[in-house]
Design a protein around this motif. Structure first.
Motif, PDB file in Angstrom:
ATOM      1  N   CYS A 257      41.181  36.895  38.352  1.00  0.00           N
ATOM      2  CA  CYS A 257      42.046  37.628  39.290  1.00  0.00           C
ATOM      3  C   CYS A 257      42.452  38.680  38.125  1.00  0.00           C
ATOM      4  O   CYS A 257      43.517  38.380  37.594  1.00  0.00           O
ATOM      5  N   GLY A 258      42.118  40.105  38.330  1.00  0.00           N
ATOM      6  CA  GLY A 258      43.052  41.101  37.581  1.00  0.00           C
ATOM      7  C   GLY A 258      43.594  42.075  38.474  1.00  0.00           C
ATOM      8  O   GLY A 258      43.989  43.341  38.142  1.00  0.00           O
ATOM      9  N   GLU A 259      43.874  41.778  39.788  1.00  0.00           N
ATOM     10  CA  GLU A 259      44.310  42.726  40.651  1.00  0.00           C
ATOM     11  C   GLU A 259      45.202  41.765  41.707  1.00  0.00           C
ATOM     12  O   GLU A 259      44.670  40.677  41.919  1.00  0.00           O
ATOM     13  N   ASP A 260      46.223  42.272  41.922  1.00  0.00           N
ATOM     14  CA  ASP A 260      47.240  41.509  42.597  1.00  0.00           C
ATOM     15  C   ASP A 260      47.031  41.592  44.337  1.00  0.00           C
ATOM     16  O   ASP A 260      47.151  40.672  45.074  1.00  0.00           O
ATOM     17  N   ASP A 261      46.528  42.635  44.812  1.00  0.00           N
ATOM     18  CA  ASP A 261      46.487  42.898  46.116  1.00  0.00           C
ATOM     19  C   ASP A 261      44.960  42.399  46.636  1.00  0.00           C
ATOM     20  O   ASP A 261      44.192  43.071  47.105  1.00  0.00           O
ATOM     21  N   VAL A 262      44.815  40.967  46.481  1.00  0.00           N
ATOM     22  CA  VAL A 262      43.444  40.174  46.708  1.00  0.00           C
ATOM     23  C   VAL A 262      44.153  38.940  47.279  1.00  0.00           C
ATOM     24  O   VAL A 262      44.932  38.393  47.414  1.00  0.00           O
ATOM     25  N   GLU A 263      42.903  38.234  47.986  1.00  0.00           N
ATOM     26  CA  GLU A 263      43.275  37.153  48.499  1.00  0.00           C
ATOM     27  C   GLU A 263      42.017  36.122  48.117  1.00  0.00           C
ATOM     28  O   GLU A 263      40.890  36.659  48.749  1.00  0.00           O
TER      29      GLU A 263
ATOM     30  N   LYS B 288      40.308  44.552  38.477  1.00  0.00           N
ATOM     31  CA  LYS B 288      41.428  45.510  38.810  1.00  0.00           C
ATOM     32  C   LYS B 288      40.874  46.649  39.578  1.00  0.00           C
ATOM     33  O   LYS B 288      39.742  47.313  39.154  1.00  0.00           O
TER      34      LYS B 288
ATOM     35  N   GLU C  73      41.366  46.654  45.447  1.00  0.00           N
ATOM     36  CA  GLU C  73      42.684  46.034  46.457  1.00  0.00           C
ATOM     37  C   GLU C  73      41.833  45.739  47.506  1.00  0.00           C
ATOM     38  O   GLU C  73      41.013  46.354  48.351  1.00  0.00           O
TER      39      GLU C  73
END
Lengths: 368, 471
Positions: free
Chosen positions: A295-301, A265, A268
């Motif tokens: 994945c604990g963060e949404d703004d990733v690829e 998290k 980003e």
């Protein structure tokens, strides 16, 4: 002496135990560990005078919180029995063009190398380290390496490790890395020899915009076994990771690859990709892959791709249409398979040696 | 984007009002809480089991007591078997007419749309309420084809040999602790047999409703699709929300014969106090095809991994699934496939959406045995994160033992692409339309595999409400 390490190369998140990927262990007889009497340094003295080859206690403190891929039992073992290795601290702003080149050639007099390395690149510095591991024919050798890497702001460490040991040798290669803002680690690993290989890497991308680029090749034949555990933790913003493995398996060889991209998290804008491409040559191999994305963060690829199977029939047909017989064509394609990693090695002589080594191994193959 | 606060996509919570209506518990019999030999024997006596089944239950309980809880997956700390009532018989017998089902139970199923679906689009319906099936019916024309569709208790009496041959053979009590629990206390569920060459053109559906608080539901579904036959079976499940843990540990065993085809669709919408620890396995013979379509929306905790054993040459499986985890949900879903014969193939398309602190895990295993030459397998796994309070993990494992294989695996995790929104807006859409289209498009591959009315229900479950820019 006997080596016994349990619960090593642990998968960061457990899955079904019957798959046998949650961790591994090793129980093997290894040569007694005595002082390593050879000088492994191939680089010239002038180069080494420019950098601090000895670390102090504060350098070791830097790594006290850094975890490794293989894990604590292997770390404790290496620290207890360490008989070789190097500590390098590259001063801030220094770009060392010439690689530091170390060779571990194990033989009857020096059958065991337990290597402890600290490589520290201070802010805006760059260093390249090339290490090769070989063992004399018929000598059952043992190598256990633990390399700690630390990159200061915008620093670069290029680490190239090539293992060409014989089929009676055991090889452990353990890395723990911590990357600061804007820094980069380029890692090339060739796990081409040895009877049993255990390879672990853990990299913490703590600084924003830090990057790790991993290119690994491996080759299993006979009854060799390879066990990998790569864990890349994205903590910083805009961090990037790339994990690329090309492997070839034949005979009764086996490989387990655990590759984890962990987006924490707050990471980003982080981007991570792992790819594994495996050439398989016969029934009876064991090819296990566990490519995790956490994945604990949404703004990733985060991306993973894997492909395993036989040599491309179309390519084979093309090469045979140019006059090569099937076996020669296949061997040539195996050599080509390893090129993406080999081409990153800064010494043409070493590139040639690896190509020859693979060729020699393939020369025993009557059909694939 | 740095330094500016990104507005997040807001996806509304599932509207659970229909599912959350609770009936007063009106049981004709229920066991005490907990699990012991006395309770298991009481259930067996109440159900008038044959001797072999009574012994089976007792042995399964022994296995249950000898097994540990799983050491992987979401926490099961909130589940205490000492607080679970394993058997609740509603105050009615199984009926073949909705008019004879007690009013409150009938109203519940009416609200869920089951009788209406039966009239319009199903070949047969089974409805289970707590531990027993309260309604079962099959259209006459389907019955005339030789298709058997009945509750498991009736099957145990009327088709005992067939049940005995197949019951808990694919999922043995030793598979895991909750399979053993199921073996000990199972009750209800459906039995289907489709004779050779028979194609059931419209689906059968079983619906499982758990009404009582602190209760468990342990239905057993056994489907045998004989050579060259064809069936689509739909399973739905829901429960009202309580403040105590409920448990669902059903078992689904599917036998797909030579050149037969079975599609098994599930819309799971248990309440968010449910521990959904369900086990499903299909065995597929030569040339057979197994298709899993699954939408997981409910439950507090789910462990759900439909498994397929491709036993026969040229057998194949497809898995199409979506998992949607919101606040308070930890949904561990995925699949297992064993390629055990030459020329088998598997195709997996898995999607997940996490929001509002929800956690989705995709977990899979694909095993290609050395005999399974010329196997093809492709896996695509996409996860959408709608905020940074949520989690999305992907844990696939592939184990290949032959070179004659074409194995491809792709996984992607991320948020909705700004570029995609920009592109759609450049084609004339406003931002809201673009966002809605992207999220709906994400779930569309699953929706299109469902019968229309279930696709509508799924879209209803994923109601989207957008604000600000997606990010």
């Amino acid at each position: 002496m006997n080596l016994e390490l349990n619960k090593i190369n642990v998968l960061p998140v457990r899955t079904w135990s019957w798959l046998g990927v949650n961790d591994t262990s090793i129980q093997e007889a290894i040569p007694d560990i005595k002082p390593y009497t050879k000088n492994p340094v191939k680089s010239d003295g002038a180069l080494l005078n420019n950098i601090a080859l000895k670390s102090d206690d504060s350098d070791r403190d830097l790594f006290s919180s850094v975890n490794t891929g293989i894990g604590e039992e292997a770390v404790d073992f290496t620290k207890e029995y360490s008989n070789c290795g190097m500590s390098v601290r590259v001063p801030a702003g220094m770009n060392i063009k010439e690689p530091v080149y170390l060779e571990y050639n194990l033989d009857e007099d020096n059958p065991a190398a337990v290597e402890l390395n600290h490589i520290i690149a201070e802010d805006n510095s760059e260093i390249t380290v090339v290490i090769t591991y070989r063992s004399e024919e018929k000598c059952p050798a043992f190598h256990s390496g633990l390399s700690y890497l630390y990159t200061g702001k915008n620093a670069v460490i290029n680490l190239i490790q090539i293992q060409l040991m014989n089929e009676k040798s055991i090889h452990l290669n353990n890395i723990g890395a911590k990357l600061s803002e804007g820094s980069k680690v380029n890692l090339v690993q060739g796990e081409l020899g040895g009877f049993k290989t255990i390879n672990g890497l853990r990299a913490d991308l703590t600084g924003n915009n830090s990057i790790i680029d991993i290119n690994t090749i491996y080759f299993g034949d006979g009854s060799r076994s390879l066990d990998f555990n790569y864990v890349v933790n994205h903590y910083g913003r805009q961090t990037h990771s790339n994990m690329n493995l090309n492997g070839a398996l034949m005979d009764k060889s086996s490989k387990v690859f655990r590759g984890t991209l962990d987006f924490k998290k707050g990471a980003e804008g982080a981007v991570g990709a792992e790819g594994e491409y495996i050439l398989l040559f016969n029934s009876g191999i064991k090819d296990v892959s566990a490519p995790l994305i956490l994945c604990g963060e949404d703004d990733v690829e985060g991306k993973h791709a894997a492909n395993s199977g036989k040599i491309d029939e179309d390519k084979l047909f093309y090469m045979m249409s140019r006059g090569l017989d099937e076996l020669s064509a296949k061997k040539m394609m195996v050599e080509a398979w390893f090129q993406p990693a080999i081409s990153r090695i800064p010494y043409s002589s070493l590139q040639t040696e690896i190509a020859d080594y693979v060729k020699e191994r393939l020369s025993h193959v009557k059909s694939i | 984007m740095e330094g500016t606060e990104r507005n997040k996509t807001y996806v509304e919570d599932i509207d659970r009002s229909i599912y959350d209506i609770k009936d007063k518990v009106n049981a004709s019999f229920l066991t005490e809480k907990g699990l012991n030999f006395g309770i298991v024997n009481t259930i067996s006596l109440e159900k008038n089991d044959p001797k072999w089944m009574r012994e089976f239950r007792q042995n399964a309980l022994k296995v249950y007591n000898s097994l540990e809880l799983p050491k992987w997956g979401p926490s099961l700390d909130g589940l205490d078997m000492n607080n679970i009532v394993t058997y609740i018989r509603p105050n009615t017998k199984m009926q073949a007419s909705w008019d004879e089902v007690p009013e409150d139970i009938k109203n519940t199923f009416e609200r869920l749309g089951i009788p209406e679906a039966e009239r319009t689009s199903l070949a047969g319906v089974g409805a289970q309420y707590d531990s027993e099936v309260v309604y079962h019916n099959i259209k006459e024309e389907v019955k005339r084809l030789g298709v058997i569709y009945t509750d498991m208790e009736s099957a145990l009496r009327e088709y005992e040999d067939m049940v005995k041959e197949h019951f808990m053979k694919l999922i043995t009590p030793k598979a895991h602790k909750f399979a053993a629990l199921h073996g000990a206390v199972w009750s209800g569920g459906s039995f289907v047999y489709v004779p050779p060459g028979v194609s059931v053109e419209i689906p059968l559906q079983s619906y499982f409703r758990l009404n009582a608080p602190g209760a468990g539901q342990f239905e057993h579904t056994l489907i045998i699709v004989d050579k060259g036959a064809n069936l689509h079976f739909i399973e739905g499940c829901s429960a009202p929300k309580y403040n105590v843990a409920n448990l669902h540990a059903g078992c689904v065993e599917l036998y797909v014969g030579e050149n037969a085809r079975l599609r098994y669709s599930t819309i799971e919408n248990w309440s968010k106090n449910m521990y959904n620890l369900n086990t499903k396995i299909a065995s597929v013979e030569k040339g057979g095809a197994m298709e899993w379509v699954t939408g997981s929306f409910g439950s507090h905790v789910s462990y759900l991994f439909p498994s397929t054993i491709l036993k026969g040459e040229y057998s194949k499986m497809e898995y199409t699934g979506i998992t949607f985890a919101g606040g308070g949900q930890n949904l561990d879903t995925g699949l297992k496939v064993v390629h055990g014969a030459p020329h088998t193939s598997s195709h997996i398309d898995a999607k997940s959406i996490s929001k509002d602190g929800g956690c989705c895990t995709f977990r899979s295993s694909i095993n290609v045995e050395s005999a399974a030459v010329h196997t093809k397998s492709s896996v695509s796994c996409e996860s959408l994160m709608l905020d940074d309070n949520s989690r999305s993990d992907t844990i696939p494992v592939m184990d290949v033992r032959t070179d004659e294989v074409d194995m491809g695996h792709e996984a992607k995790i991320g948020r909705i692409s700004d570029n995609a929104i920009f592109y759609l807006m450049s084609r004339g859409m406003d931002e809201m339309e673009a966002k809605a289209m992207i999220v709906n498009g994400f779930a569309e591959p699953i929706a299109k595999e469902l019968p229309l009315e279930y696709a509508v229900e799924m879209n209803h479950l994923i109601q989207l409400e957008m604000e600000g820019s997606i990010g």
